[in-house]
Design a protein around this motif. Structure first.
Motif, short mmCIF file in Angstrom:
data_model
loop_
_atom_site.label_atom_id
_atom_site.label_comp_id
_atom_site.label_asym_id
_atom_site.label_seq_id
_atom_site.Cartn_x
_atom_site.Cartn_y
_atom_site.Cartn_z
N VAL A 194 124.84 43.63 62.93
CA VAL A 194 123.49 43.48 63.48
C VAL A 194 122.76 44.78 63.18
N VAL A 195 121.65 44.67 62.42
CA VAL A 195 121.03 45.88 61.85
C VAL A 195 119.78 46.34 62.59
N GLY A 196 119.30 45.58 63.56
CA GLY A 196 118.11 46.00 64.28
C GLY A 196 117.63 44.91 65.22
N ALA A 197 116.40 45.06 65.69
CA ALA A 197 115.84 44.10 66.65
C ALA A 197 114.34 44.01 66.47
N PHE A 198 113.83 42.80 66.47
CA PHE A 198 112.39 42.56 66.41
C PHE A 198 111.88 42.47 67.85
N VAL A 199 111.66 43.63 68.42
CA VAL A 199 111.23 43.75 69.82
C VAL A 199 110.09 44.74 69.89
N ASN A 200 109.46 44.83 71.05
CA ASN A 200 108.33 45.73 71.24
C ASN A 200 108.79 47.19 71.13
N PRO A 201 108.30 47.93 70.12
CA PRO A 201 108.75 49.32 69.95
C PRO A 201 108.33 50.23 71.10
N LYS A 202 107.36 49.79 71.91
CA LYS A 202 106.96 50.59 73.06
C LYS A 202 108.14 50.75 74.02
N TRP A 203 108.95 49.71 74.15
CA TRP A 203 110.05 49.73 75.10
C TRP A 203 111.40 50.00 74.42
N SER A 204 111.48 49.76 73.12
CA SER A 204 112.70 50.06 72.37
C SER A 204 112.32 50.82 71.11
N PRO A 205 111.91 52.08 71.26
CA PRO A 205 111.41 52.83 70.11
C PRO A 205 112.44 53.01 69.01
N GLN A 206 113.71 53.01 69.36
CA GLN A 206 114.75 53.18 68.35
C GLN A 206 114.81 52.00 67.39
#
Length: 359
Positions: free
Chosen positions: A46-58
């Protein structure tokens, strides 16, 4: 050939692992780690996440990372998506990302965690959890998965009973069955590290008895209380050669959800520790353990902190060709223990009190 089930390792270093680290790991460093893991023989990550970068900046550079991944025909790259927008963004990058293997329903069993992690309530979940079934029916799909999150317990609300877990799984199983879709997989997600070998074994036995169509067990055990590898071992011993375990792990045992209360201390099963366990049991993985160990040390350099893998500290069990030399002096530190990979320079000058000096 063994009597164990098939084991598939899905490495979560670049997603669950790095999401709990401070920002600063670059795309170039992530690509380096990815290539090292592929070179070591890992086939699922699993190489990443398409989530809100405001809450998961990494995870904010997932787009840029995925753009630079070269598809490999024998490697599956996955990415997390928590809502329809994220799933559409992920679809645009498929390939190199792999599509979801089975449509799935999931039920969170902790109202506090679902609020903290997804900004939804249990009432919101109740209104929407069946949507994957409707989509699967519309697409004419024939197989599916069911699952739980925070099924064993919550740092906020306490232990969850075995009966509650089985009831939540039964609801999902019945809903898929009523839609004419076979349930093949169960997802056991434990973000807060409440898994214990006893509870996990109880669940596996019940699932095999109550849901006979399930032959894939996906375990995502966090290691906050040092029981994740033991819990995995229980699953391994209870399943049959016709079953499959998908085990989520991370290099160096890093990982954790920022909303669970334990931060970096949460951890996951270390990929290299699990591979070593499987090798000692005679289960073929096709993975080069020495390369995983080097990747673990490189990740430690990138993060600037020690990681949690015992195999990376001490090396695998020596075989006849790698037994320690009797000339090894006293060894005290983590650095000196690295003589198995770095050679004698790490302990140069240490004493050998069992050798009598010539008079």
């Amino acid at each position: 050939m063994t009597n164990y089930p098939k084991v598939l390792i899905t490495d979560e270093t670049l997603r669950d692992g790095l999401q709990i680290e401070r920002s600063g790991v670059t795309v170039a460093e992530k690509l380096e780690l990815l290539n090292r893991m592929v070179d070591a023989g890992l086939k699922r990550m699993v190489v990443g996440a398409f989530v809100n970068p405001k809450w998961s900046p990494q995870m904010g550079d997932t787009y840029e990372l995925v753009k630079q991944i070269e598809p490999r025909p024998d490697v599956k790259f996955f990415s997390l998506a928590l809502n329809d927008r994220g799933r559409e963004e992920r679809k645009a990058f498929t390939p190199p990302l792999s599509a979801e293997e089975l449509p799935a329903t999931h039920l969170h069993l902790c109202g506090v965690f679902i609020q903290r992690n997804t900004n939804k309530t249990l009432e919101d979940q109740e209104r929407s959890w069946r949507l994957p079934i409707d989509r699967a029916v519309a697409l004419g799909l024939k197989e599916s998965a069911i699952g739980l999150s925070s099924g064993f317990g919550s740092n906020w609300t306490g232990k969850v009973s075995h009966e509650a877990r089985m009831e939540a799984l039964q609801r999902q199983y019945d809903a898929w069955s009523e839609a004419g879709i076979k349930v093949r997989r169960v997802d056991m997600a434990d973000p807060m590290g409440w898994n214990t070998p006893t509870e996990v074994a109880k669940d596996v036995r019940a699932i095999k008895e109550r849901f006979p169509t399930i032959d894939i067990f996906h375990v995502h055990f966090h290691n906050a209380r040092a029981l994740a590898l033991l819990s995995f071992y229980e699953v391994l011993n209870l399943l049959q050669p016709t079953d499959t375990i998908i085990a989520d792990t991370a290099i160096g045992g890093i990982g954790g959800c920022p909303y669970c209360g334990n931060g970096q201390a949460t951890g996951m099963i270390a990929t290299e520790d699990l591979v070593h366990l499987l090798q000692t049991l005679g289960i073929e993985t096709g993975i080069h353990l020495d390369r995983l160990i080097e990747t673990s040390h490189r990740l430690s350099e990138i993060l600037g902190r020690p990681l949690h893998s015992q195999v990376s500290f001490n090396g695998p069990l020596p075989d006849q060709d790698s037994l320690y030399s009797e000339d090894v002096p006293v060894v005290f530190t983590f650095e000196e223990a690295q003589h198995f990979r770095l050679g004698s320079s790490v302990y140069e000058g240490n004493a050998r009190p069992w050798i009598k000096e010539a008079k």
